[in-house]
Design a protein around this motif. Structure first.
Motif, PDB file in Angstrom:
ATOM      1  N   VAL A 107       0.650  -1.234   0.155  1.00 30.85           N
ATOM      2  CA  VAL A 107      -0.130  -0.049   0.164  1.00 30.85           C
ATOM      3  C   VAL A 107       0.910   1.155   0.154  1.00 30.85           C
ATOM      4  N   LEU A 108       1.974   1.426   0.657  1.00 37.18           N
ATOM      5  CA  LEU A 108       2.922   2.510   0.877  1.00 37.18           C
ATOM      6  C   LEU A 108       3.426   2.892  -0.555  1.00 37.18           C
ATOM      7  N   ARG A 109       3.968   1.576  -1.157  1.00 36.22           N
ATOM      8  CA  ARG A 109       4.447   1.675  -2.522  1.00 36.22           C
ATOM      9  C   ARG A 109       3.377   2.483  -3.156  1.00 36.22           C
ATOM     10  N   GLU A 110       2.102   1.968  -3.474  1.00 37.55           N
ATOM     11  CA  GLU A 110       1.262   2.893  -4.288  1.00 37.55           C
ATOM     12  C   GLU A 110       1.184   3.950  -3.674  1.00 37.55           C
ATOM     13  N   VAL A 111       0.956   4.277  -2.553  1.00 38.30           N
ATOM     14  CA  VAL A 111       1.128   5.985  -2.214  1.00 38.30           C
ATOM     15  C   VAL A 111       2.309   6.559  -2.809  1.00 38.30           C
ATOM     16  N   ALA A 112       3.438   6.108  -2.811  1.00 38.81           N
ATOM     17  CA  ALA A 112       4.523   6.861  -3.332  1.00 38.81           C
ATOM     18  C   ALA A 112       4.246   6.725  -4.977  1.00 38.81           C
ATOM     19  N   ARG A 113       3.642   5.994  -5.613  1.00 39.17           N
ATOM     20  CA  ARG A 113       3.435   5.851  -6.965  1.00 39.17           C
ATOM     21  C   ARG A 113       2.632   7.075  -7.168  1.00 39.17           C
ATOM     22  N   LEU A 170       7.414   0.988   9.052  1.00 38.26           N
ATOM     23  CA  LEU A 170       6.995   0.697   7.654  1.00 38.26           C
ATOM     24  C   LEU A 170       7.359   2.042   6.676  1.00 38.26           C
ATOM     25  N   VAL A 171       7.238   3.387   7.128  1.00 39.10           N
ATOM     26  CA  VAL A 171       7.374   4.103   6.235  1.00 39.10           C
ATOM     27  C   VAL A 171       8.736   4.459   5.741  1.00 39.10           C
ATOM     28  N   VAL A 172       9.734   3.995   6.749  1.00 42.64           N
ATOM     29  CA  VAL A 172      11.118   4.267   6.445  1.00 42.64           C
ATOM     30  C   VAL A 172      11.558   3.145   5.600  1.00 42.64           C
ATOM     31  N   ALA A 173      10.852   1.871   5.459  1.00 47.36           N
ATOM     32  CA  ALA A 173      11.410   0.886   4.679  1.00 47.36           C
ATOM     33  C   ALA A 173      10.538   1.121   3.281  1.00 47.36           C
ATOM     34  N   SER A 174       9.748   2.125   3.104  1.00 52.60           N
ATOM     35  CA  SER A 174       9.074   2.487   1.881  1.00 52.60           C
ATOM     36  C   SER A 174       9.725   3.252   0.844  1.00 52.60           C
ATOM     37  N   LEU A 176       8.835   6.148   0.554  1.00 56.68           N
ATOM     38  CA  LEU A 176       8.790   7.597   0.776  1.00 56.68           C
ATOM     39  C   LEU A 176       9.712   8.028   1.732  1.00 56.68           C
ATOM     40  N   ILE A 177       9.903   9.228   2.038  1.00 54.88           N
ATOM     41  CA  ILE A 177      10.761   9.827   2.975  1.00 54.88           C
ATOM     42  C   ILE A 177      10.111  10.202   4.304  1.00 54.88           C
ATOM     43  N   ARG A 178      10.559   9.681   5.133  1.00 50.99           N
ATOM     44  CA  ARG A 178       9.719  10.105   6.679  1.00 50.99           C
ATOM     45  C   ARG A 178      10.226  11.431   7.025  1.00 50.99           C
ATOM     46  N   ASP A 179       9.195  12.434   7.373  1.00 52.75           N
ATOM     47  CA  ASP A 179       9.454  13.703   8.034  1.00 52.75           C
ATOM     48  C   ASP A 179       9.395  13.818   9.256  1.00 52.75           C
ATOM     49  N   THR A 180       8.178  13.429   9.891  1.00 54.20           N
ATOM     50  CA  THR A 180       7.741  13.613  11.234  1.00 54.20           C
ATOM     51  C   THR A 180       7.149  12.560  11.825  1.00 54.20           C
ATOM     52  N   VAL A 181       7.234  12.426  13.017  1.00 57.32           N
ATOM     53  CA  VAL A 181       6.400  11.251  13.675  1.00 57.32           C
ATOM     54  C   VAL A 181       5.839  12.096  14.993  1.00 57.32           C
ATOM     55  N   GLU A 182       4.543  11.926  15.292  1.00 51.72           N
ATOM     56  CA  GLU A 182       3.909  12.439  16.491  1.00 51.72           C
ATOM     57  C   GLU A 182       2.693  11.723  16.975  1.00 51.72           C
ATOM     58  N   PRO A 183       2.854  11.546  18.462  1.00 50.60           N
ATOM     59  CA  PRO A 183       1.790  10.950  18.944  1.00 50.60           C
ATOM     60  C   PRO A 183       0.298  11.860  19.243  1.00 50.60           C
ATOM     61  N   TRP A 184      -0.765  11.340  19.221  1.00 48.05           N
ATOM     62  CA  TRP A 184      -2.036  12.026  19.451  1.00 48.05           C
ATOM     63  C   TRP A 184      -2.490  11.163  20.396  1.00 48.05           C
ATOM     64  N   VAL A 185      -2.838  11.775  21.503  1.00 46.89           N
ATOM     65  CA  VAL A 185      -3.405  11.011  22.687  1.00 46.89           C
ATOM     66  C   VAL A 185      -4.945  11.648  22.960  1.00 46.89           C
ATOM     67  N   VAL A 186      -5.711  10.765  23.141  1.00 50.25           N
ATOM     68  CA  VAL A 186      -7.017  11.266  23.455  1.00 50.25           C
ATOM     69  C   VAL A 186      -7.215  10.542  24.824  1.00 50.25           C
ATOM     70  N   VAL A 245      -0.658   7.171  16.197  1.00 51.50           N
ATOM     71  CA  VAL A 245       0.687   7.656  15.898  1.00 51.50           C
ATOM     72  C   VAL A 245       0.435   8.144  14.468  1.00 51.50           C
ATOM     73  N   ILE A 246       0.955   9.591  14.143  1.00 50.41           N
ATOM     74  CA  ILE A 246       0.801   9.974  13.077  1.00 50.41           C
ATOM     75  C   ILE A 246       2.237  10.340  12.406  1.00 50.41           C
ATOM     76  N   VAL A 247       2.397   9.835  11.148  1.00 51.05           N
ATOM     77  CA  VAL A 247       3.492  10.048  10.315  1.00 51.05           C
ATOM     78  C   VAL A 247       3.355  11.070   9.149  1.00 51.05           C
ATOM     79  N   THR A 248       4.148  11.852   8.819  1.00 55.75           N
ATOM     80  CA  THR A 248       4.355  12.749   7.537  1.00 55.75           C
ATOM     81  C   THR A 248       5.544  12.220   7.045  1.00 55.75           C
ATOM     82  N   ALA A 249       5.296  12.250   5.685  1.00 56.32           N
ATOM     83  CA  ALA A 249       6.405  11.755   4.594  1.00 56.32           C
ATOM     84  C   ALA A 249       6.200  12.527   3.295  1.00 56.32           C
ATOM     85  N   HIS A 250       7.150  12.177   2.577  1.00 58.19           N
ATOM     86  CA  HIS A 250       7.092  12.706   1.085  1.00 58.19           C
ATOM     87  C   HIS A 250       7.833  11.956   0.219  1.00 58.19           C
ATOM     88  N   ARG A 251       7.359  12.067  -1.157  1.00 62.28           N
ATOM     89  CA  ARG A 251       7.989  11.335  -2.240  1.00 62.28           C
ATOM     90  C   ARG A 251       9.140  11.957  -2.703  1.00 62.28           C
TER      91      ARG A 251
END
Length: 269
Positions: A107-113, A170-174, A176-186, A245-251
């Motif tokens: 799926v992440l390869r498809e996101v990059a595509r 998973l993003v690092v292995a895809s 994509l280039i991982r930019d940020t990681v942040e937790p979102w707690v409710v 867990v929220i991850v931002t990345a870019h192609r």
């Protein structure tokens, strides 16, 4: 929709950084809460929602009926290649979808595509195996919460309750280039809103599994756990916390450099 539920969709929209009139695709859009948040922030955006549930897409169409820009809702199975052109969108968002799919790397390869070079991905998932619930007896609580994290519900092909903590890797292995990681707690100290709905989700899923003989906890245990949660809430001793867990990345702007190549890439503004 309660405030915590709304807030995470708003945060996902903020992280997308869509350009003017940008094209966004939401993978596993469901009834469209993230797309609705993006519509408020970017009324000129071209919104594309992909989901295999026709019922969910009908709800999404209603939610997006007032969006001034173009809207496309596509019925598709995310286990298959995305029905989108190469490098055709500015951003991709996906929330609480990857755990249901048996092959997240594909799926992440498809996101990059489908992202244009420099395009942005915002991927988020609740880590259901890290739920915190105060009230029930500890051993029973551990068994119930872990059973829920591991349970593939009737509408799911696959379940991985620990996908949230896996997402950064998973993003690092895809591609994509991982930019940020942040937790979102409710979190909550009252059995209301999001916390109450999640408790109901747990009971409904585990009771359904017990009824078919597929669960690892009995219906009696689930009922006892739920009663303990309600008693704790009545005494003011209830506590609930859920981490996404929220991850931002870019192609990348250019194909990955071969081994030994010292070329570097600048992150797009």
């Amino acid at each position: 929709m309660s405030e915590p539920d709304e807030a995470i969709h708003q945060r996902l929209s903020q992280l997308l950084r869509l350009p003017a009139a940008g094209r966004l695709v939401d993978l596993g859009c469901g009834a469209g809460p993230t797309l609705a948040a993006v519509s408020r922030d970017h009324p000129d955006a071209h919104l594309i929602g992909v989901d295999r549930s026709l019922a969910a897409l009908r709800h999404a169409r209603q939610h997006l009926g007032g969006h001034p820009g173009p809207v496309g809702l596509v019925a598709a199975d995310l286990r298959a290649p995305l029905p989108l052109a190469d490098a055709g969108v500015d951003a991709v968002v996906s929330y609480n979808t990857l755990e249901c799919l048996p092959d997240p790397p594909t799926v992440l390869r498809e996101v990059a595509r489908v992202l244009r070079p420099g395009g942005r991905a915002v991927l988020a998932h609740t880590d259901f195996d890290s739920l915190l619930i105060a009230g029930p007896e500890p051993e029973l609580d551990r068994r119930v919460c872990h059973a829920f994290a591991d349970q593939a519900q009737a509408w799911m092909d696959h379940a991985d309750g620990r996908i949230g903590r896996k997402l950064p890797g998973l993003v690092v292995a895809s591609p994509l280039i991982r930019d940020t990681v942040e937790p979102w707690v409710v979190c909550a100290t009252a059995l209301a809103g999001h916390a109450a709905r999640r408790i109901d989700d747990i009971c409904r899923a585990l009771l359904a599994a017990a009824a078919t003989g597929q669960g690892t906890v009995s219906a009696r245990e689930v009922t006892a756990w739920h009663a303990a949660v309600r008693k704790a809430a009545a005494r003011g001793e209830f506590f609930f916390a859920e981490t996404t867990v929220i991850v931002t990345a870019h192609r990348p702007l250019q194909p990955a450099s071969p081994p030994g190549d010292r070329a570097t890439e600048a992150m797009p503004e």
